[in-house]
Scaffold this motif. Structure first.
Motif, short mmCIF file in Angstrom:
data_model
loop_
_atom_site.label_atom_id
_atom_site.label_comp_id
_atom_site.label_asym_id
_atom_site.label_seq_id
_atom_site.Cartn_x
_atom_site.Cartn_y
_atom_site.Cartn_z
N GLU A 177 0.82 -1.21 0.00
CA GLU A 177 0.00 0.00 0.00
C GLU A 177 0.86 1.27 0.00
O GLU A 177 1.93 1.31 0.63
CB GLU A 177 -0.91 0.01 1.23
N ILE A 178 0.36 2.27 -0.70
CA ILE A 178 0.96 3.60 -0.69
C ILE A 178 -0.15 4.60 -0.38
O ILE A 178 -1.20 4.60 -1.02
CB ILE A 178 1.61 3.95 -2.04
N ILE A 179 0.08 5.42 0.63
CA ILE A 179 -0.92 6.41 1.05
C ILE A 179 -0.68 7.71 0.27
O ILE A 179 0.45 8.21 0.21
CB ILE A 179 -0.84 6.68 2.56
N ILE A 180 -1.76 8.25 -0.31
CA ILE A 180 -1.65 9.47 -1.11
C ILE A 180 -2.78 10.43 -0.74
O ILE A 180 -3.95 10.03 -0.74
CB ILE A 180 -1.75 9.18 -2.62
N PRO A 181 -2.46 11.70 -0.43
CA PRO A 181 -3.54 12.68 -0.25
C PRO A 181 -4.30 12.86 -1.57
O PRO A 181 -3.69 13.00 -2.63
CB PRO A 181 -2.79 13.97 0.12
N GLU A 182 -5.61 12.80 -1.49
CA GLU A 182 -6.42 13.01 -2.69
C GLU A 182 -7.19 14.32 -2.60
O GLU A 182 -7.48 14.77 -1.49
CB GLU A 182 -7.37 11.82 -2.92
N PRO A 183 -7.51 14.95 -3.75
CA PRO A 183 -7.27 14.47 -5.10
C PRO A 183 -5.79 14.47 -5.48
O PRO A 183 -5.01 15.28 -4.97
CB PRO A 183 -8.05 15.47 -5.96
N PHE A 184 -5.43 13.55 -6.38
CA PHE A 184 -4.04 13.42 -6.81
C PHE A 184 -3.97 13.23 -8.31
O PHE A 184 -4.99 12.95 -8.97
CB PHE A 184 -3.34 12.27 -6.09
N TYR A 185 -2.78 13.37 -8.87
CA TYR A 185 -2.56 13.19 -10.31
C TYR A 185 -3.17 11.86 -10.74
O TYR A 185 -2.83 10.80 -10.22
CB TYR A 185 -1.06 13.22 -10.60
#
Length: 396
Positions: A115-123
């Motif tokens: 898993e990779i955590i990403i703040p959304e919205p993202f590219y």
């Protein structure tokens, strides 16, 4: 009939490009389209880069080193050191665009199911890269109410599991234009050190910051030497999107050794594009000063124009050249398609990118669009005017 893979079926469409067939049909009808959907700058590519290719006398178009030409990597490292990023050429692998650098990074640090955590919205293409790599994206939501600032660290902490391998940010952000503060970068640093995971930063818009704000690279923090991976590209910085040259940068030797195996598997990045990118490093600061002044003016025209439309809410970007606008519609995807298929104002219309594709949480951002302010100012003014008429007609 042979079957397509599950990975192929789950590969997401690009919210930026999926409306292209409708735009092509609108053009065939004779309509002019103001393209606000894609980050293709109209700023001229530095002449020094174009001349380096035009005036080259190569007789054999040979492979480069899998990590990219050493001379280019040395000069690129010098550029980074001037930006308070202490690296040398051995910390850099040249890639075919920032996209390949992201694929190399995911392949290096994560196995299938990690898993990779990403703040959304993202590219939006992060979804595609993750699908291709078998990686699960775990979103943490940022909101238009906070201008898409970094979500509270506690929200990240709730999502970290034994399968979490990294936090991925885009700084400045695509699609939000948000620029992370020094304090926010330090908070992320403390968290990845605490949990012994990677911090990956997509910093391709580093040069584009506004209102005196400063960009803070994760590579400038010495405590992150083993945890930081930076993604970069020449596409936006020098208005060279078609060159497809990027890089992966890290001081972690094991990361670089592993990423190098992916680089060797694809042989080498393209030669002429590296030549152009190396030459582009000679671009004077005056070029960027003029570009920043131009984009600041464009941003102001766009944001002020959008805010004047009833029912529209917009987050003011501090970097890059995008913003997220919340529209008085239920489904921005339907609205964006309607703009191309049915609407025209004096035989002109606009093309926007529905923002739902920049989220991985289902049914999020349905009434939002991403707008790229990469058109000249008079075109932006006209595009906002068209959008105002369109919203009024759509909501009748």
């Amino acid at each position: 009939m042979p079957k397509i893979s599950e990975k192929g079926h789950s590969m997401p469409e690009s919210p930026i490009r999926k409306l292209v067939p409708f735009a092509e049909e609108a053009v065939r009808k004779g309509r002019k389209i103001y393209q606000l959907n894609i980050g293709q700058p109209d700023i001229k590519t530095p002449q020094v880069a174009l001349d380096a290719v035009k005036n080259n006398n190569i007789e054999v178009l040979a492979y480069s080193h899998s990590a990219g030409f050493e001379d280019y990597r040395k000069k690129l490292a010098e550029y980074y050191r001037q930006k308070d990023i202490p690296v040398d050429s051995n910390n850099i692998i040249i890639t075919t665009g920032g996209s390949e650098a992201l694929l190399f990074a995911m392949g290096t640090i994560a196995d299938a199911g990690d898993e990779i955590i990403i703040p959304e919205p993202f590219y939006a293409n992060y979804n595609g890269f993750a699908t291709a790599s078998g990686v699960k994206i775990v979103p943490v939501e940022s909101t238009i109410e906070t201008n898409f600032a970094l979500p509270p660290i506690q929200e990240f902490e709730k999502l970290i599991t034994p399968k979490t391998k990294a936090i991925l940010i885009c700084n400045p952000g695509n699609p939000t234009g948000y620029l992370y503060t020094k304090e926010e970068i330090q908070q992320l640093s403390a968290m990845v050190l605490k949990h012994d995971i990677f911090l990956v930063a997509d910093e391709v818009y580093r040069e584009f910051t506004y209102d005196g704000a400063e960009h803070h690279s994760i590579m400038s923090l010495p405590e992150l030497k083993e945890h930081a991976i930076m993604i970069d590209s020449v596409s936006k910085r020098y208005s060279m999107c078609g060159a497809r040259i990027g890089c992966l940068v890290s001081s972690n030797k094991e990361v670089m050794q592993t990423a190098m195996k992916f680089a060797q598997a694809r042989l080498s990045p393209p030669t002429f594009e590296q030549i152009a990118s190396e030459a582009a490093l000679q671009t004077p600061q005056s070029y960027f000063d003029e570009v920043i002044e131009e984009y600041t003016s464009r941003r102001n025209i766009l944001v002020n124009g959008l805010e004047a439309i009833e029912g529209v809410r917009v987050a003011t970007p501090k970097g890059a050249f995008y913003c997220i606008a919340e529209l008085p519609v239920e489904n921005a995807d339907d609205f964006a398609r309607w703009l191309l298929e049915e609407f025209q104002h004096n035989n002109e219309t606009v093309m926007v990118a529905p923002a739902a594709g920049f989220y991985s949480t289902p049914n999020t951002g349905l009434n939002q669009v991403r707008i790229a302010y990469v058109l000249k100012k008079e075109d932006l003014e006209r595009a906002v005017e068209i959008l105002k008429f369109a919203l009024k007609e759509y909501n009748k």
